[in-house]
Write a protein that holds these residues in place. Structure first.
Motif, PDB file in Angstrom:
ATOM      1  N   ILE A 180       0.835  -1.209   0.000  1.00  0.00           N
ATOM      2  CA  ILE A 180       0.000   0.000   0.000  1.00  0.00           C
ATOM      3  C   ILE A 180       0.868   1.257   0.000  1.00  0.00           C
ATOM      4  CG2 ILE A 180      -1.712   1.307   1.294  1.00  0.00           C
ATOM      5  CD1 ILE A 180      -2.877  -1.351   2.246  1.00  0.00           C
ATOM      6  N   GLU A 181       1.878   1.296   0.867  1.00  0.00           N
ATOM      7  CA  GLU A 181       2.766   2.457   0.900  1.00  0.00           C
ATOM      8  C   GLU A 181       3.593   2.551  -0.381  1.00  0.00           C
ATOM      9  OE1 GLU A 181       3.209   5.028   3.409  1.00  0.00           O
ATOM     10  OE2 GLU A 181       1.199   4.187   3.624  1.00  0.00           O
ATOM     11  N   GLY A 182       4.036   1.408  -0.883  1.00  0.00           N
ATOM     12  CA  GLY A 182       4.817   1.398  -2.124  1.00  0.00           C
ATOM     13  C   GLY A 182       3.996   1.865  -3.308  1.00  0.00           C
ATOM     14  N   THR A 183       2.726   1.499  -3.335  1.00  0.00           N
ATOM     15  CA  THR A 183       1.837   1.969  -4.398  1.00  0.00           C
ATOM     16  C   THR A 183       1.745   3.476  -4.375  1.00  0.00           C
ATOM     17  OG1 THR A 183       0.521  -0.059  -4.398  1.00  0.00           O
ATOM     18  CG2 THR A 183      -0.535   1.929  -5.235  1.00  0.00           C
ATOM     19  N   ARG A 184       1.546   4.034  -3.188  1.00  0.00           N
ATOM     20  CA  ARG A 184       1.450   5.488  -3.065  1.00  0.00           C
ATOM     21  C   ARG A 184       2.729   6.165  -3.556  1.00  0.00           C
ATOM     22  NH1 ARG A 184       3.013   9.094   0.339  1.00  0.00           N
ATOM     23  NH2 ARG A 184       3.863   7.578   1.803  1.00  0.00           N
ATOM     24  N   LYS A 185       3.869   5.625  -3.164  1.00  0.00           N
ATOM     25  CA  LYS A 185       5.138   6.231  -3.558  1.00  0.00           C
ATOM     26  C   LYS A 185       5.380   6.107  -5.057  1.00  0.00           C
ATOM     27  CE  LYS A 185       7.480   5.741   0.887  1.00  0.00           C
ATOM     28  NZ  LYS A 185       8.603   5.121   1.632  1.00  0.00           N
ATOM     29  N   GLN A 186       5.074   4.944  -5.625  1.00  0.00           N
ATOM     30  CA  GLN A 186       5.296   4.769  -7.060  1.00  0.00           C
ATOM     31  C   GLN A 186       4.370   5.649  -7.890  1.00  0.00           C
ATOM     32  OE1 GLN A 186       7.667   3.188  -8.836  1.00  0.00           O
ATOM     33  NE2 GLN A 186       8.670   2.885  -6.855  1.00  0.00           N
ATOM     34  N   TYR A 236       3.398   8.545  -6.958  1.00  0.00           N
ATOM     35  CA  TYR A 236       4.012   9.863  -6.813  1.00  0.00           C
ATOM     36  C   TYR A 236       5.223   9.985  -7.737  1.00  0.00           C
ATOM     37  CZ  TYR A 236       5.937  14.022  -4.575  1.00  0.00           C
ATOM     38  OH  TYR A 236       6.427  15.285  -4.337  1.00  0.00           O
ATOM     39  N   PHE A 237       6.063   8.951  -7.751  1.00  0.00           N
ATOM     40  CA  PHE A 237       7.250   8.978  -8.602  1.00  0.00           C
ATOM     41  C   PHE A 237       6.870   9.050 -10.078  1.00  0.00           C
ATOM     42  CE2 PHE A 237       9.789   6.486  -5.193  1.00  0.00           C
ATOM     43  CZ  PHE A 237      10.071   7.669  -4.531  1.00  0.00           C
ATOM     44  N   GLN A 238       5.842   8.302 -10.473  1.00  0.00           N
ATOM     45  CA  GLN A 238       5.420   8.317 -11.861  1.00  0.00           C
ATOM     46  C   GLN A 238       5.078   9.730 -12.324  1.00  0.00           C
ATOM     47  OE1 GLN A 238       2.176   5.582 -12.473  1.00  0.00           O
ATOM     48  NE2 GLN A 238       3.536   3.839 -12.808  1.00  0.00           N
ATOM     49  N   GLU A 239       4.450  10.490 -11.443  1.00  0.00           N
ATOM     50  CA  GLU A 239       4.008  11.828 -11.804  1.00  0.00           C
ATOM     51  C   GLU A 239       5.117  12.866 -11.687  1.00  0.00           C
ATOM     52  OE1 GLU A 239       0.523  15.091 -10.648  1.00  0.00           O
ATOM     53  OE2 GLU A 239       0.473  13.064  -9.789  1.00  0.00           O
ATOM     54  N   HIS A 240       5.987  12.712 -10.678  1.00  0.00           N
ATOM     55  CA  HIS A 240       6.927  13.784 -10.366  1.00  0.00           C
ATOM     56  C   HIS A 240       8.399  13.421 -10.626  1.00  0.00           C
ATOM     57  CE1 HIS A 240       3.671  16.099  -8.625  1.00  0.00           C
ATOM     58  NE2 HIS A 240       3.336  15.049  -7.889  1.00  0.00           N
ATOM     59  N   ILE A 241       8.792  12.169 -10.378  1.00  0.00           N
ATOM     60  CA  ILE A 241      10.196  11.764 -10.559  1.00  0.00           C
ATOM     61  C   ILE A 241      10.200  10.437 -11.331  1.00  0.00           C
ATOM     62  CG2 ILE A 241      12.448  11.572  -9.417  1.00  0.00           C
ATOM     63  CD1 ILE A 241      11.178  12.618  -6.879  1.00  0.00           C
ATOM     64  N   PRO A 242       9.839  10.453 -12.594  1.00  0.00           N
ATOM     65  CA  PRO A 242       9.625   9.208 -13.345  1.00  0.00           C
ATOM     66  C   PRO A 242      10.855   8.323 -13.461  1.00  0.00           C
ATOM     67  CG  PRO A 242       9.543  11.141 -14.796  1.00  0.00           C
ATOM     68  CD  PRO A 242       9.510  11.651 -13.393  1.00  0.00           C
ATOM     69  N   ALA A 243      12.046   8.887 -13.277  1.00  0.00           N
ATOM     70  CA  ALA A 243      13.255   8.061 -13.344  1.00  0.00           C
ATOM     71  C   ALA A 243      13.295   7.013 -12.235  1.00  0.00           C
ATOM     72  CB  ALA A 243      14.504   8.934 -13.266  1.00  0.00           C
ATOM     73  N   PHE A 247       3.144  -4.762 -10.910  1.00  0.00           N
ATOM     74  CA  PHE A 247       4.365  -5.005 -10.147  1.00  0.00           C
ATOM     75  C   PHE A 247       4.050  -5.541  -8.758  1.00  0.00           C
ATOM     76  CE2 PHE A 247       7.212  -3.294  -6.848  1.00  0.00           C
ATOM     77  CZ  PHE A 247       8.350  -4.030  -7.133  1.00  0.00           C
ATOM     78  N   PHE A 248       3.126  -4.883  -8.053  1.00  0.00           N
ATOM     79  CA  PHE A 248       2.860  -5.303  -6.682  1.00  0.00           C
ATOM     80  C   PHE A 248       2.094  -6.624  -6.620  1.00  0.00           C
ATOM     81  CE2 PHE A 248       3.843  -0.825  -5.723  1.00  0.00           C
ATOM     82  CZ  PHE A 248       4.802  -1.052  -4.746  1.00  0.00           C
ATOM     83  N   GLU A 249       1.266  -6.897  -7.611  1.00  0.00           N
ATOM     84  CA  GLU A 249       0.622  -8.214  -7.653  1.00  0.00           C
ATOM     85  C   GLU A 249       1.677  -9.301  -7.845  1.00  0.00           C
ATOM     86  OE1 GLU A 249      -2.487 -10.675 -10.487  1.00  0.00           O
ATOM     87  OE2 GLU A 249      -2.808  -8.517 -10.205  1.00  0.00           O
ATOM     88  N   SER A 250       2.631  -9.059  -8.735  1.00  0.00           N
ATOM     89  CA  SER A 250       3.719 -10.013  -8.945  1.00  0.00           C
ATOM     90  C   SER A 250       4.561 -10.163  -7.681  1.00  0.00           C
ATOM     91  CB  SER A 250       4.590  -9.536 -10.108  1.00  0.00           C
ATOM     92  OG  SER A 250       5.730 -10.353 -10.260  1.00  0.00           O
TER      93      SER A 250
END
Length: 223
Positions: free
Chosen positions: A183-189, A191-198, A212-215
């Protein structure tokens, strides 16, 4: 405004007056979501909200003692709503793996607006969860607020999905750690997708965060 056809239960000590109880209270919630989503929590103030809804700043303080408590209310509402969706989605599913797979989709997929709740825009609230969610508990008061039950909906959701993990693999030793990481990783990813895509593996064609998280979960649960 129309009455809500469904109710999301929120801890009463998060507010001074239940915002669901009046038109003004519902406008406070509706417009706080709009404003925080647009300008960010740091720039958000009750004075700006009052101007936004053409009401006195003091009227907002009759509902919430601070903007921090308002943020806690919004986040508590969101996780209670996710828990409600989860319980409904798996209620008639018997296969443990299918139940867990549905649960993971609910907590990792992008949110769509739920028109059952007429005064809350869940899409913009989801953006607040992504951008501002950690500010609710990365504070010096977190232990006190946890003891007061402010994070119950989030903890209930993690426990509910952790129980599904145990249904799939009863010997797995870290169900709560796994699900809170998802859940926390989803939130961070998000955020990264929108702001820090690298820092993410973004793909316009696929929802890589959900896959990714299902896997991650099902590979972790292999014997």
């Amino acid at each position: 405004m129309q009455d809500l056809p469904l109710k999301i239960s929120i801890e009463t000590n998060l507010y001074l007056k239940n915002p669901e109880s009046s038109d003004l209270g519902q406008r406070i919630i509706t417009n706080s979501i709009e404003l925080i989503s647009d300008i960010g929590f740091e720039s958000f103030t009750f004075k700006k909200l009052g101007q936004h809804i053409s009401s006195n700043e003091s009227s907002i303080y009759r509902y919430f003692e601070s903007k921090h408590m308002l943020l806690l209310y919004l986040i508590s509402w969101y996780w209670s709503w996710v828990e409600y969706r989860l319980a409904f989605a798996i209620s008639n599913i018997s296969n443990p793996k299918d139940r867990l797979q549905i649960a993971l989709k609910i907590v990792t997929k992008k949110v769509e607006e739920d028109f059952a709740f007429t005064y809350i825009n869940e899409v913009k609230l989801f953006k607040i969860i992504i951008d501002e969610g950690s500010k609710a508990y990365y504070t010096k008061e977190v232990d006190k607020e946890n003891a007061m039950g402010f994070f119950k909906p989030y903890k209930r959701l993690v426990k509910r999905i952790s129980d599904l993990v145990i249904e799939v693999n009863p010997s797995f030793p870290y169900p709560s750690m796994l699900i809170s990481t998802v859940i926390e990783g989803t939130r961070k990813q998000r955020y990264f997708q929108e702001h820090i895509p690298a820092l993410s593996d973004f793909d316009d064609q696929d929802d890589n965060v959900a896959s990714f998280f299902e896997s991650l979960v099902f590979n972790s649960l292999k014997p």
